[in-house]
Structure formats: C-alpha cells, structure tokens
Design an enzyme around this catalytic site. Structure first.
Site, PDB file in Angstrom:
ATOM      1  N   GLU A 131      11.671  -3.326  12.078  1.00  0.00           N
ATOM      2  CA  GLU A 131      11.125  -2.221  11.197  1.00  0.00           C
ATOM      3  C   GLU A 131      10.198  -1.598  11.560  1.00  0.00           C
ATOM      4  OE1 GLU A 131       9.178  -3.276   7.424  1.00  0.00           O
ATOM      5  OE2 GLU A 131      10.678  -1.910   6.334  1.00  0.00           O
ATOM      6  N   CYS A 179      10.474   1.547   2.254  1.00  0.00           N
ATOM      7  CA  CYS A 179      10.977   0.766   2.462  1.00  0.00           C
ATOM      8  C   CYS A 179      12.645   1.166   2.727  1.00  0.00           C
ATOM      9  CB  CYS A 179      11.049  -0.593   1.358  1.00  0.00           C
ATOM     10  SG  CYS A 179      11.303   0.406  -0.169  1.00  0.00           S
ATOM     11  N   LYS A 238      -2.083  -7.713  -8.115  1.00  0.00           N
ATOM     12  CA  LYS A 238      -2.943  -7.608  -6.744  1.00  0.00           C
ATOM     13  C   LYS A 238      -2.346  -6.415  -6.166  1.00  0.00           C
ATOM     14  CE  LYS A 238      -2.793  -8.989  -2.952  1.00  0.00           C
ATOM     15  NZ  LYS A 238      -3.444  -7.956  -2.353  1.00  0.00           N
ATOM     16  N   PRO A 239      -3.241  -5.429  -6.251  1.00  0.00           N
ATOM     17  CA  PRO A 239      -2.799  -4.364  -5.202  1.00  0.00           C
ATOM     18  C   PRO A 239      -3.095  -4.696  -3.798  1.00  0.00           C
ATOM     19  CG  PRO A 239      -4.631  -3.566  -6.691  1.00  0.00           C
ATOM     20  CD  PRO A 239      -4.368  -5.180  -6.993  1.00  0.00           C
ATOM     21  N   GLY A 282       6.686  -6.108  -0.563  1.00  0.00           N
ATOM     22  CA  GLY A 282       6.069  -6.190   0.931  1.00  0.00           C
ATOM     23  C   GLY A 282       6.913  -6.456   2.046  1.00  0.00           C
ATOM     24  N   SER A 283       6.396  -6.930   3.050  1.00  0.00           N
ATOM     25  CA  SER A 283       7.146  -7.247   4.333  1.00  0.00           C
ATOM     26  C   SER A 283       8.022  -8.450   4.086  1.00  0.00           C
ATOM     27  CB  SER A 283       6.138  -7.456   5.324  1.00  0.00           C
ATOM     28  OG  SER A 283       5.428  -8.326   5.289  1.00  0.00           O
ATOM     29  N   TRP A 321       0.828  -1.231  -0.226  1.00  0.00           N
ATOM     30  CA  TRP A 321       0.082  -0.129   0.053  1.00  0.00           C
ATOM     31  C   TRP A 321       0.909   1.360  -0.106  1.00  0.00           C
ATOM     32  CZ3 TRP A 321       1.896   2.190   4.185  1.00  0.00           C
ATOM     33  CH2 TRP A 321       2.410   1.431   5.306  1.00  0.00           C
ATOM     34  N   GLU A 375      11.028  -7.887  -3.027  1.00  0.00           N
ATOM     35  CA  GLU A 375      11.597  -6.565  -2.407  1.00  0.00           C
ATOM     36  C   GLU A 375      10.569  -6.460  -1.168  1.00  0.00           C
ATOM     37  OE1 GLU A 375      13.845  -4.932  -4.054  1.00  0.00           O
ATOM     38  OE2 GLU A 375      13.638  -5.994  -5.946  1.00  0.00           O
TER      39      GLU A 375
HETATM   40  P1  NAD Z   1       2.541  -7.038   3.374  1.00  0.00           P
HETATM   41  O1  NAD Z   1       3.753  -7.881   3.164  1.00  0.00           O
HETATM   42  O2  NAD Z   1       1.921  -7.222   4.494  1.00  0.00           O
HETATM   43  O3  NAD Z   1       1.865  -6.930   2.233  1.00  0.00           O
HETATM   44  C1  NAD Z   1       2.221  -6.774   0.839  1.00  0.00           C
HETATM   45  C2  NAD Z   1       1.418  -7.354  -0.165  1.00  0.00           C
HETATM   46  O4  NAD Z   1       1.347  -8.753  -0.091  1.00  0.00           O
HETATM   47  C3  NAD Z   1      -0.089  -6.931  -0.198  1.00  0.00           C
HETATM   48  O5  NAD Z   1      -0.585  -6.860  -1.430  1.00  0.00           O
HETATM   49  C4  NAD Z   1      -0.821  -8.119   0.643  1.00  0.00           C
HETATM   50  O6  NAD Z   1      -2.132  -8.234   0.203  1.00  0.00           O
HETATM   51  C5  NAD Z   1       0.038  -9.276   0.117  1.00  0.00           C
HETATM   52  N1  NAD Z   1      -0.099 -10.408   0.893  1.00  0.00           N
HETATM   53  C6  NAD Z   1      -0.347 -10.510   2.315  1.00  0.00           C
HETATM   54  N2  NAD Z   1      -0.378 -11.713   2.669  1.00  0.00           N
HETATM   55  C7  NAD Z   1      -0.203 -12.482   1.510  1.00  0.00           C
HETATM   56  C8  NAD Z   1      -0.218 -13.743   1.367  1.00  0.00           C
HETATM   57  N3  NAD Z   1      -0.458 -14.796   2.210  1.00  0.00           N
HETATM   58  N4  NAD Z   1       0.196 -14.353   0.167  1.00  0.00           N
HETATM   59  C9  NAD Z   1       0.174 -13.552  -1.030  1.00  0.00           C
HETATM   60  N5  NAD Z   1       0.242 -12.368  -0.792  1.00  0.00           N
HETATM   61  C10 NAD Z   1       0.102 -11.705   0.635  1.00  0.00           C
HETATM   62  O7  NAD Z   1       3.295  -5.575   3.519  1.00  0.00           O
HETATM   63  P2  NAD Z   1       2.775  -4.188   3.453  1.00  0.00           P
HETATM   64  O8  NAD Z   1       2.590  -3.937   5.001  1.00  0.00           O
HETATM   65  O9  NAD Z   1       1.875  -3.872   2.658  1.00  0.00           O
HETATM   66  O10 NAD Z   1       4.324  -3.197   3.065  1.00  0.00           O
HETATM   67  C11 NAD Z   1       5.274  -2.586   3.907  1.00  0.00           C
HETATM   68  C12 NAD Z   1       6.218  -3.424   3.816  1.00  0.00           C
HETATM   69  O11 NAD Z   1       6.730  -3.642   2.463  1.00  0.00           O
HETATM   70  C13 NAD Z   1       7.413  -2.815   4.748  1.00  0.00           C
HETATM   71  O12 NAD Z   1       8.162  -4.153   5.349  1.00  0.00           O
HETATM   72  C14 NAD Z   1       8.223  -2.501   3.657  1.00  0.00           C
HETATM   73  O13 NAD Z   1       9.734  -2.288   3.967  1.00  0.00           O
HETATM   74  C15 NAD Z   1       8.070  -3.426   2.425  1.00  0.00           C
HETATM   75  N6  NAD Z   1       8.466  -2.625   1.268  1.00  0.00           N
HETATM   76  C16 NAD Z   1       9.609  -2.929   0.468  1.00  0.00           C
HETATM   77  C17 NAD Z   1       9.960  -2.333  -0.448  1.00  0.00           C
HETATM   78  C18 NAD Z   1      11.241  -2.728  -1.600  1.00  0.00           C
HETATM   79  O14 NAD Z   1      11.235  -2.353  -2.401  1.00  0.00           O
HETATM   80  N7  NAD Z   1      12.075  -3.694  -0.698  1.00  0.00           N
HETATM   81  C19 NAD Z   1       9.197  -1.417  -1.297  1.00  0.00           C
HETATM   82  C20 NAD Z   1       7.843  -1.083  -0.262  1.00  0.00           C
HETATM   83  C21 NAD Z   1       7.692  -1.723   0.598  1.00  0.00           C
END
Ligand code: NAD
Length: 533
Positions: free
Chosen positions: A402, A304, A197-198, A248-249, A173, A270
């Site tokens: 983090e 991130c 999938k946003p 994501g995380s 997000w 990432e």
């Molecule tokens: P998140 O991991 O909770 O979610 C990321 C995405 O994964 C969302 O679209 C979510 O719906 C999806 N998701 C959640 N559970 C899933 C599953 N079991 N299977 C498949 N998809 C699933 O992360 P967040 O809270 O949305 O984002 C923040 C994190 O992203 C932070 O840790 C940040 O550092 C990281 N991030 C990294 C970068 C990079 O380039 N390295 C860039 C931006 C954010």
C-alpha cells in the site's frame, strides 16, 4: 493559506489566527477538552500545508486512559437506561449542529491533515449521515425480538441486545472526524460509553466534535478523548474497554488484535488496502476516466479504499491511459481553505518519504511515469503530484504494498478473466471498482472479487453507505462498520427463553427410550410444519 501563514509568522503563537474561524486560543480550548489530568508534556500538532506548528495537545498517560474509561463507565449506566428516542434526539441535534458549524470543522480538518476542502467536506457529510442513519435505525436493529425456541410451541425465546459497556476507538489521521467520531455514533446509539484515542497528528477534529456532541446533549464524560501516542495508550485502552474499534494499518492492526484477544474482548479491525479498478472492454471512458481520477486522488490518495492498481482491457488501454494521464496532470493542487482545489497535501514528511520511495524504486527498476512523479515543495512541504505509472512489475515495492498516496499503476490485460485473477492476487481485499456498460455482467464479475466492497461504475463511495456493511476480506480487516453489523457489534447479544408445559427432558411418565422415539417422530413431522424453521 500558505501566504497568510507566512505573513503571520512574526506573531506570538498564542495570538495566531489560522483562518477567520480558527485561532490559537480556540485550539487551546479544544486541547483542554482532552481527558488528560496533569500533562507532563505536550504533543505538537503540525499544519501540513506549511509545516508550522498548528498547536499542541497534552500527552496522555496510561493512567489518563484508565480514568477516562472509568468516567465513561459511570456515565454509561444512566445513558443505557435512556430510550432509543432520547439517544436519537441527541444525535439528531448533533447532526444539525455539525451541518450548521461545518465551516469551522472544515478549517480544522484541513489545517491538521492538509487535505483539500472538498475531501474535508466528505467527512462532515459522512458523520452527519451516520448520525441520521443510526438515530433512525438503532431501535429497529436492537430492540428485543422473538426467536424460535429450542422446541417450538413449548419454548418461547427472545433475542436482546445490551450495550457492551465502554467501547475504545483507535483512529488514524486520514479521516480524523469520520473514523473517530463517525464510528463512535453507532456505539453511543447502542447505549455505550466511548473513549477515543485519535492519531497524535490529528487530535483537534475529534476534540471539536466531542464538544459539539455535549452541546447536543450527550452526558459529560460519556465520550472521552485521550490524546497521545498509540504505542503507549493502546494497551491500557484495550485493558479497560469492553470492545475495540481499530482503524489503521494492517501491521498495527495485527498487534492490536493480538492484545484484544489476550484481554478476551471482541474487536473490529479496519485495515489497509491495495485496491484495484477494472476497466472492461465495454466501459464508458467518459465516465471511467473521471472515476479513476477520483479513486486515485481523493484525500491525496490517503484513503483506505482509494485506487492504486488499474487493470485495463487491451481494446481501450491506450485511449483510457492517455486520457487518465492528461486528467491527472490537469488537477488543481494547492493549500487554501476554500473549495478551489482538487487535491491537497500529504499529511507528513513520513508519508511524503514513503510515496517518494515507492515511486523512486519503481522508476529505478524500469517503470514509466505517465503523469506526475514529483514532489511539489513550491506548494507546501508535503505536496506530491497525482502520479500514474506503467510497466510496474512484481519486484517493485509499489506493485503489492500500500502506497497511501496519489499514485496508481496501470496494467494492460487481454480479458476480464485475467483482470479478476490479477485483482485477487493480493494480501488485501478492501475495495474494488469495475467499469462496464453491462451492469448485470459487472455484478457477476464483482461477486468473484475477493473484496469487502465493489463499486460498479464508481470508484469507492457508492458502497460507503450507512446501510451496507463495509470492511475487508483477507488482511484488510475483521468485522464491519455500517448497517446492522455496524451497530450490533457494539452490543452483547442475549437469548432469553421461557419453557412452557414440559421440560426439555424425559417426562416422568415415559422411559428414556420412549422419549427418544416420541421426539424422533416429532422432529420428523416438524420438518413439514409451515413456519417452523
Ligand atoms: P497506524 O496503524 O500507524 O495508526 C492507526 C492508529 O493506531 C493511530 O491512532 C495510532 O496512534 C495507533 N497506534 C499505533 N501504534 C499502536 C499500537 N502499538 N497500539 C495501539 N495503537 C497504535 O495507521 P495510520 O498510518 O494512521 O493510517 C493509515 C492506515 O490506515 C492505512 O494502512 C490505511 O489503509 C488504513 N485505514 C484503513 C481504513 C479502513 O476502513 N479499512 C480506513 C482508514 C485508514
């Protein structure tokens, strides 16, 4: 903004106008773009500035994901046959449309993420730059090239790059446009179909951009967007695509990478960071202080590559820390759809709770608050002050985890050597920043940091360049975006070789022993032939 939203609370949701450009009917039209056939239910999307419901999108199912991937696959066959120039023309038209329509997407990004307009603008700039860069470079990176054959002269070889087929993108997000559509651009330029999938909290930016791409000439169905929950749609997406781009995380990334491995598809991960900023003894504080402010507060720290750990040489610690705390206290926070603010809101109650828990735990265990340290419900439900802490120790949660908010801890160090050791003492390795007047020494020190990107005399954006790889060491990820790697990963490399004159085997007029002797001599000589590698 918050005032006008409150004034409108009496209006029927269907008629609500969120800004001069974004209305409830527009959001409903965007929701209708989602590749969801017969939605059994809706997902409400919140406007973090006020906590009200911004709109809703249909909740996609695994069957919707499978259908979107099949549609993208059908459209991909024709797209892959088009020349690089034809694909580039579409992306350059998208580039122009994006800049021309920036005001509308800036409103949408701000409304669904709560970020300040200047940080929303970074997304527009970045996405346009990706489009320009890959439109101009894809042919150079991917066209067939001659390679040295197994036996030079006798073997002629070429390296080809074919699109993978359909690329799945799971986006977070925090950069709802850049990390969804920006990462789709090289995949499309390489000739793939894409299904995004946003994040369920921020679906509108990607839906809006998908419409703009179609207006620019992208074939219908080539880029599908399925709105829904990651935990439900992640696995079916991985089953149906040929490559996965996940941002994501680290915790979710590890699960998703395991699923991709099970499906035997390649992926790019990432993930999270706990990024250090090093202020060396000779740093220009006039530049380092505003640099650190940007690093800590960009996108309200929900970036991130933002800065959460600051290591400062003893010689400049007191002055740097005092000036940084003052600068953080002076930032303008607010919820407006104008460029007036320096920082916006956090995205959600969950994010606010995490930031408050990290700071609360640190303070309870003895950390000192040098700036900020409080939520700002007077500005909006999820606002949090830019915060600087000193006296942070290893038993405090925010020391290593983090936080993903506008919060940094500052540490006094006695040498550059100590700073390098502390900076590297992390499970993460995404981004780092080094401040020094000696650029050469800075580069040498940077190369010793275990970090995918290191910015000298800049916090994070100097390395966020389309032409250079970006990604993480250690638990910050796998693979890279941007540059050659950022588009090659969306292709299957294929080697085609033509053998001339002789087979790579014993010829009929030699015995195996004679062949071995001839080859040994030939190999020995080849070492000295210019041009043979
Ligand atoms: P998140 O991991 O909770 O979610 C990321 C995405 O994964 C969302 O679209 C979510 O719906 C999806 N998701 C959640 N559970 C899933 C599953 N079991 N299977 C498949 N998809 C699933 O992360 P967040 O809270 O949305 O984002 C923040 C994190 O992203 C932070 O840790 C940040 O550092 C990281 N991030 C990294 C970068 C990079 O380039 N390295 C860039 C931006 C954010």
């Amino acid at each position: 903004m918050a005032t006008s939203v409150r004034e409108e609370q009496g209006e029927a949701a269907a008629e609500r106008r969120w800004s001069a450009r974004v209305s409830a009917p527009l959001l409903a039209r965007l929701a209708a773009r989602a590749a969801v056939a017969a939605p059994a239910s809706e997902l409400l999307v919140e406007a973090p500035f006020s906590g009200e419901t911004l709109g809703s999108v249909p909740k996609g199912t695994p069957a919707d994901v499978a259908a979107a991937c099949a549609t993208a696959r059908d459209a991909q066959a024709d797209w892959a046959r088009r020349s690089f120039a034809e694909r580039a023309a579409v992306l350059l038209r998208f580039h122009d449309l994006l800049i021309d329509n920036a005001a509308e997407i800036l409103d949408i990004i701000q409304l669904e993420t709560g970020k300040a307009r200047k940080h929303a603008f970074d997304e527009v700039l970045d996405t346009a730059i990706q489009a320009r860069y890959y439109a101009h470079t894809a042919a150079e990176f991917l066209r067939p090239r001659r390679r040295q054959g197994a036996l030079p002269i006798l073997t002629k070889a070429w390296e080809h790059h074919h699109p993978r087929g359909v690329v799945g993108i799971i986006a977070p997000w925090n950069y709802a446009l850049t990390l969804a559509v920006g990462d789709a651009i090289p995949a499309l330029m390489a000739g793939n179909g894409v299904v995004i999938k946003p994040d369920a909290q921020t679906p509108f930016a990607a839906l809006w951009a998908a419409g703009l791409l179609e207006e620019a000439g992208l074939p219908r169905g080539l880029l599908g967007i399925v709105s829904g929950r990651g935990a439900e749609l992640g696995a079916p997406l991985i089953e149906a695509v040929d490559y996965l781009m996940f941002t994501g995380s680290t915790a979710t990334g590890a699960k998703v990478a395991a699923q991709a491995a099970g499906a035997l598809i390649d992926c790019s991960m990432e993930l999270g960071g706990k990024n250090p900023l090093l202020v060396l003894e000779d740093a220009s504080l006039r530049r380092a202080v505003p640099g650190a402010v940007r690093g800590v507060t960009s996108n309200s720290g929900q970036l991130c590559i933002s800065i959460e750990r600051i290591y400062v040489h003893d010689a400049v610690y007191d002055e740097f820390t005092g000036r940084l705390a003052e600068a953080l206290r002076g930032l303008r926070l607010g919820a407006s759809l104008t460029f007036a603010e320096d920082m916006g809101s956090l995205v959600s109650a969950e994010q606010l709770a995490k930031v408050e828990a990290h700071v609360g735990d640190a303070v309870a265990k003895g950390a000192e608050v040098l700036a900020g340290g409080k939520a700002r419900p007077d500005l909006g439900p999820y606002f949090y002050e830019p915060t600087l802490l000193a006296g942070v120790t290893g038993e405090m949660e925010l020391c290593r985890a983090e936080t993903f908010g506008p919060v940094a801890s500052v540490y006094r160090c006695s040498s550059a050597e100590e700073m390098v050791g502390l900076a590297n003492d992390s499970r993460y390795g995404l981004n780092a920043s080094v401040w020094t007047r000696d650029a050469r020494a800075g580069r040498e020190l940077a190369a010793r940091l275990q970090s995918g990107t290191v910015n000298i005399n800049e916090a994070y954006s100097a390395t966020w360049a389309s032409a250079s790889p970006m990604g993480g060491f250690k638990e910050s990820g796998l693979g890279r975006r941007h540059g050659r790697q950022g588009i090659e990963k969306y292709t299957e490399a294929q080697t085609i070789a033509v053998e001339r004159l002789l087979a790579i085997d014993t010829p009929p007029f030699l015995s195996n022993g004679q062949y071995a002797a001839v080859m040994s001599t030939a190999i020995k000589l080849m070492r000295y032939v210019p041009g043979i590698k």
